[in-house]
Structure formats: C-alpha cells, structure tokens
Enzyme design. Structure first.
Site: not given
Length: 253
Positions: A98, A179, A226
């Site tokens: 990730q 984020y 994601r």
C-alpha cells in the site's frame, strides 16, 4: 466453501479469496525506515491468506506522518521489503504494497523541520501522533506548488516501480481516510483555483495523473485503489454536497 476456493484473473492467481487489509504496525525502528526482519516475520505468519495488503509505506520523505513506518523510496527500503515478499512467497501467498502519502496529517518534527504539504493551507483541526509518543495539534500545512504536485506524482510512480523491484505482486494506492488524495478530493481541504481545485474533474486530477504515471512504469493490472467515500468528520474530512457526485465521476472514469 467459496471463501477458501482459488481465485484467478489474467493478472493474479490467489490460493483463496481471503484478503488481509492494511494495518499500520510502526515497526521500522531504524534510521533508514526500512522494513525489518520482524516485519517479514509478521507477514510470513499470515501468508495463508490469498492476498495480503501491507501497512501503508511512504513514497517519499515528505510523505511521512506516522512515525516508525517503513518507506519504499530508497535502496535500503527496497531491500528491507524484499525480506517480507520472500517470506510470503515462500508460503505461497501474494503481497501488495500500500503506497501512501499522509499530506497535512503530519508535523514538522516528523518532516525534518518542514511544514506538511497539502492541496491547500487548511489546518485539519485534528491531532497527530508525534515522535515523542503523544498526540499534538496538527500544523497548518504548506499549499503544494504545481512543481510539488508534479514531483509527488512521480514519487508515487517510482514507489510502484520500487515495489515490484522488491518482489511485491502489485500495489494499492492509499486514496482514502483523509490522507493526501482524499485531501484533494474534498472541498473542506481543497480550495485551489488552479487545475487541481474547484470542479470535480479538477479535484480528481491528481489521482488520475498518478495512475497514468504508474501505468508508464508497471502493468496497471497490478494496481488497486483504496477509497473511503462515506468518511465524514474524521481525520479532518467533512462530506459536502458534491461528495457522491465526485466519487461517482471517479469510479466511472
């Protein structure tokens, strides 16, 4: 039981349909911020899952926020992650990295004295975990210049290439949970008036540019994303009147 049956595509063969989600472990307790033998042991112990997606791994020094998180932007970090991919592959598992940039959810003391970067200079109004082991009020970030946006696009592309060099089977772009990508998506954190702000199309532009840059380096079939479209009032993100339309546009393109 279907969950335990193999899953096959033209890009990925899994021994079962169990997927282990990313969980930040903060175990890179070394100066290089490289994945350690302990991290390799952790993933090797879980290799019975069909696919493991690692904890977020930072794409650059300016991507950092959480402390003691392994990066994937130096030769030492690539070599460190190779221990984990080898441990998982030895047991027949598959491993995706990730790739992560925390944007404004950071502190100067984590970033060698630099302000965190974000689409706009808007404080998230939340607390961030500090190197001293306590939560501190987040710092108002520095609004990214076009040059910094372009560099970050290339940082993600290089991180994807580094991941495959380290033996990963693919990457997941962390575009969720407040984020950096999520900060570009939302009105509460993006008030830019250039090509990265304003319209839905502009606020999605950074993600699409990253995807194109990654596509130039690795097979896009090895790339996942994601997203967390229903996140609200967490990590400084607040849903707005265009949230549903933005994610509908993003998925459709």
């Amino acid at each position: 039981m279907i969950l335990l049956e193999p899953f096959h595509t033209d890009a990925l063969d899994l021994k079962n349909r169990v997927v282990m989600a990313p969980m930040t472990r903060t175990r890179a307790d070394n100066a290089e911020l490289a994945a350690t033998g302990l991290i390799a042991e952790y993933y090797g112990q879980r290799a019975s899952a069909g696919l493991i997606i690692t904890e977020g791994t930072h794409v650059s020094r300016m991507a950092r926020g959480a402390i003691r998180v392994p990066g994937i932007y130096t030769p030492q970090q690539i070599e460190g992650w190779r221990k984990s991919t080898s441990a998982v592959h030895a047991k027949g598992g598959k491993l995706f990295a990730q790739i992560w940039h925390e944007g404004r959810l950071s502190l100067p003391e984590v970033l060698d004295g630099h302000l965190p970067v974000a689409p706009s200079a808007i404080n998230p109004g939340t607390k961030v975990f500090s190197p001293e082991g306590e939560f501190k009020d987040a710092t108002t970030p520095h609004a990214m210049t076009i040059e910094e946006v372009n560099q970050t696009v290339q940082d993600f592309a290089q991180a994807a290439a580094n991941a495959l060099q380290a033996g990963f089977d693919g990457v997941e772009i962390h575009a969720a949970n407040g984020y950096l990508f999520h900060q570009f998506f939302m009105k509460c954190s993006n008030t830019r008036t250039d090509e990265y702000g304003g319209s839905i199309e502009n606020r999605c532009r950074f993600l699409f540019e990253v995807l194109e840059a990654i596509r130039a380096k690795i097979d896009v079939k090895k790339v996942g994303i994601r997203l967390s479209p229903i996140l609200d009032k967490a990590q400084g993100i607040v849903r707005d009147d265009e949230t549903e339309a933005l994610f509908t546009y993003m998925i459709g393109n």
